[in-house]
Design an enzyme around this catalytic site. Structure first.
Site, short mmCIF file in Angstrom:
data_model
loop_
_atom_site.label_atom_id
_atom_site.label_comp_id
_atom_site.label_asym_id
_atom_site.label_seq_id
_atom_site.Cartn_x
_atom_site.Cartn_y
_atom_site.Cartn_z
CG ASN A 85 -1.77 -1.18 1.05
OD1 ASN A 85 -1.72 -2.05 1.89
ND2 ASN A 85 -2.74 -1.24 0.19
CD GLN A 91 0.13 10.28 -1.93
OE1 GLN A 91 0.61 10.57 -3.02
NE2 GLN A 91 -0.88 11.08 -1.52
CB ILE A 92 0.79 5.86 2.97
CG1 ILE A 92 2.27 5.93 3.42
CG2 ILE A 92 0.05 4.80 3.72
CD1 ILE A 92 2.45 6.06 5.05
CB CYS A 93 -2.65 3.50 -0.95
SG CYS A 93 -4.19 3.28 -1.67
CG LEU A 94 -4.70 4.21 5.97
CD1 LEU A 94 -4.79 2.66 6.08
CD2 LEU A 94 -3.58 4.65 6.83
#
Length: 167
Positions: A85, A91-94
């Protein structure tokens, strides 16, 4: 609106100093002139005990916009960080920090930095593989758990908690 964002961040900074989870670090960045930049926070998220991420202290940058808290901040791990993720740029995908409801976003203005960082810690060991940001990490997580673990342990070795003096 800028006043709202900075006021909220100043309050979150005070709350963090009073009460934050052990092992976590979060502080606004210091500018070259020595002043505080409330819009960018340098943080550290420890790997959760009992997981393959244990022993790591992972650098996270949170970038706030003038639209905060109505707009979610962008959160980044280092570029090239290995995780299903995390995009190549870090960049964090959350869902917790996604403010687009059409993409499963769960952002609410009441979410705090503390909740964001704890959500990132949880995501490390429990990736959401139905919405991958990184193909190799996602494929290894599903098809070759041992190879995936080796990559995770390499991340822990790259960002050890003991190097930072925290656990």
């Amino acid at each position: 609106m800028a006043g709202l964002a900075r006021g909220r961040l100043a309050e979150e900074r005070k709350q963090w100093r009073k009460d934050h989870p052990p092992g976590f670090v979060a502080k606004p960045r210091t500018k070259a002139d020595g002043s505080t930049d409330l819009m960018i926070w340098d943080c550290k998220v420890p790997g959760r005990e009992g997981t393959d991420w244990e022993g790591g202290l992972f650098p996270v940058t949170i970038v706030f916009s003038e639209g905060y808290p109505n707009q979610a901040p962008a959160c980044y791990l280092p570029q090239g960080f290995f995780h299903p993720n995390v995009f190549e740029n870090g960049q964090i995908c959350l869902s917790l920090i996604n403010d687009d409801p059409d993409l499963g976003g769960a952002w609410r203005p009441a979410v705090t930095n503390k909740q964001i960082l704890q959500g990132i810690q949880e995501l490390l060991d429990d990736p959401y593989t139905r919405s991958p940001a990184q193909r190799l990490a996602t494929e290894l997580h599903a098809a070759d758990p041992e190879a995936y673990r080796r990559h995770v342990r390499a991340m822990v070795a790259r960002y050890p908690a003991d190097r930072e003096g925290a656990a």
